[in-house]
Each structure stands twice: as structure tokens, then as C-alpha cells.
Design a protein around this motif. Structure first.
Motif: not given
Length: 150
Positions: A50-72
Motif C-alpha cells: 500500500p501507499r503508506e508502506l511505500m511512503v514509510a520506505q521513502l522516509d526511511r531512505i531519506a533518514s538513512v541518507a542523512t547519516l555521515s557514513n552513508v551515501t545513497i
């Protein structure tokens, strides 16, 4: 209609699998390791839930991308392809007790690629895909745009 594409045997323990994935993600917060992830836009647009799951996954990617040791990075659909990502793979470069290797996930098993010349094939594939990837602010803008579409 029940979605069976990822569980053709009917024996998958989804709760246990999710728990293992969450546990594996804890290493992302270990600053002694660095990570780079490349995804295709097509992978982010494919909606197995469902859309809600996809939005949560996009939010998770955006969050992880802010970590200094992670590049996405995301390889957009509208750029000229210079390589075809035939399948996903994990290039393990920072190996404590051994040589770099590649893991390829198939439907039923992981394949491990260890021969240096074969690992180099994956390095070249990754480098070509990375050249086309949106990263940093471009990634943030892309994720926001896709979230709005959903």
C-alpha cells in the motif's frame, strides 16, 4: 488475491524476516563502517504494498541518507543508461579478515563471488551506475517528489 511473489513456498515467517532486517540495519549507525547504496528509480516506483508502506520506505531512505557514513544514490529513469543492472548485488570492500567479495541475492539463495577478476566486474558495474545516480540534494528532491506523487 494474496501476494506470493516473495514467498512461493508459503513457508516464510515474515515477522522473523523483518526482525532480522531491522537487526542488520543497526550496523548503519556504526561510524567505523561506511556504506553506499544505489537504487534504481524503477525499484522505488514499484509498489508491492500500500501507499503508506511505500511512503514509510521513502522516509526511511531519506533518514538513512542523512547519516555521515552513508551515501545513497538513485539512478533516474530519464538518464541514458550506460549499464544494465541485471540483478542486485552487495560489494563487500572493507573486509576485516579476507579479500573483497560480492554477494548476489537470488530467489532461493545467496551467491558469493570471490575471484578478484569477477569482483572487478561488479566494481566496474557499480562505478558506471554511480555516475548516473542522483545523490545529496538531488536525492532529497527526488524522494520528496516521489512522496508527493504517492
Amino acid at each position: 488475491m494474496e501476494f506470493l511473489a516473495s514467498d512461493l513456498t508459503g513457508e516464510q515467517d515474515y515477522a522473523a524476516a523483518m526482525q532480522r532486517r531491522l537487526e542488520r540495519q543497526q550496523i548503519l549507525y556504526d561510524q567505523s563502517h561506511t556504506f553506499e547504496f544505489l537504487l534504481t528509480e524503477a525499484a522505488l516506483r514499484w509498489r508491492p504494498g500500500p501507499r503508506e508502506l511505500m511512503v514509510a520506505q521513502l522516509d526511511r531512505i531519506a533518514s538513512v541518507a542523512t547519516l555521515s557514513n552513508v551515501t545513497i544514490g538513485v539512478v533516474p529513469l530519464d538518464v541514458e543508461a550506460h549499464a544494465v543492472p541485471w540483478h542486485g548485488f552487495t560489494l563487500n570492500e572493507d573486509v576485516d579478515d579476507g579479500e573483497p567479495f560480492v554477494q548476489v541475492e537470488t530467489m532461493h539463495a545467496y551467491l558469493t563471488v570471490e575471484r578478484p577478476e569477477d569482483v572487478d566486474v561488479y566494481r566496474r558495474q557499480y562505478a558506471v551506475l554511480r555516475e548516473s545516480a542522483a545523490m545529496g540534494q538531488q536525492l532529497t528532491d527526488f524522494l520528496n517528489s516521489l512522496r508527493l506523487e504517492l
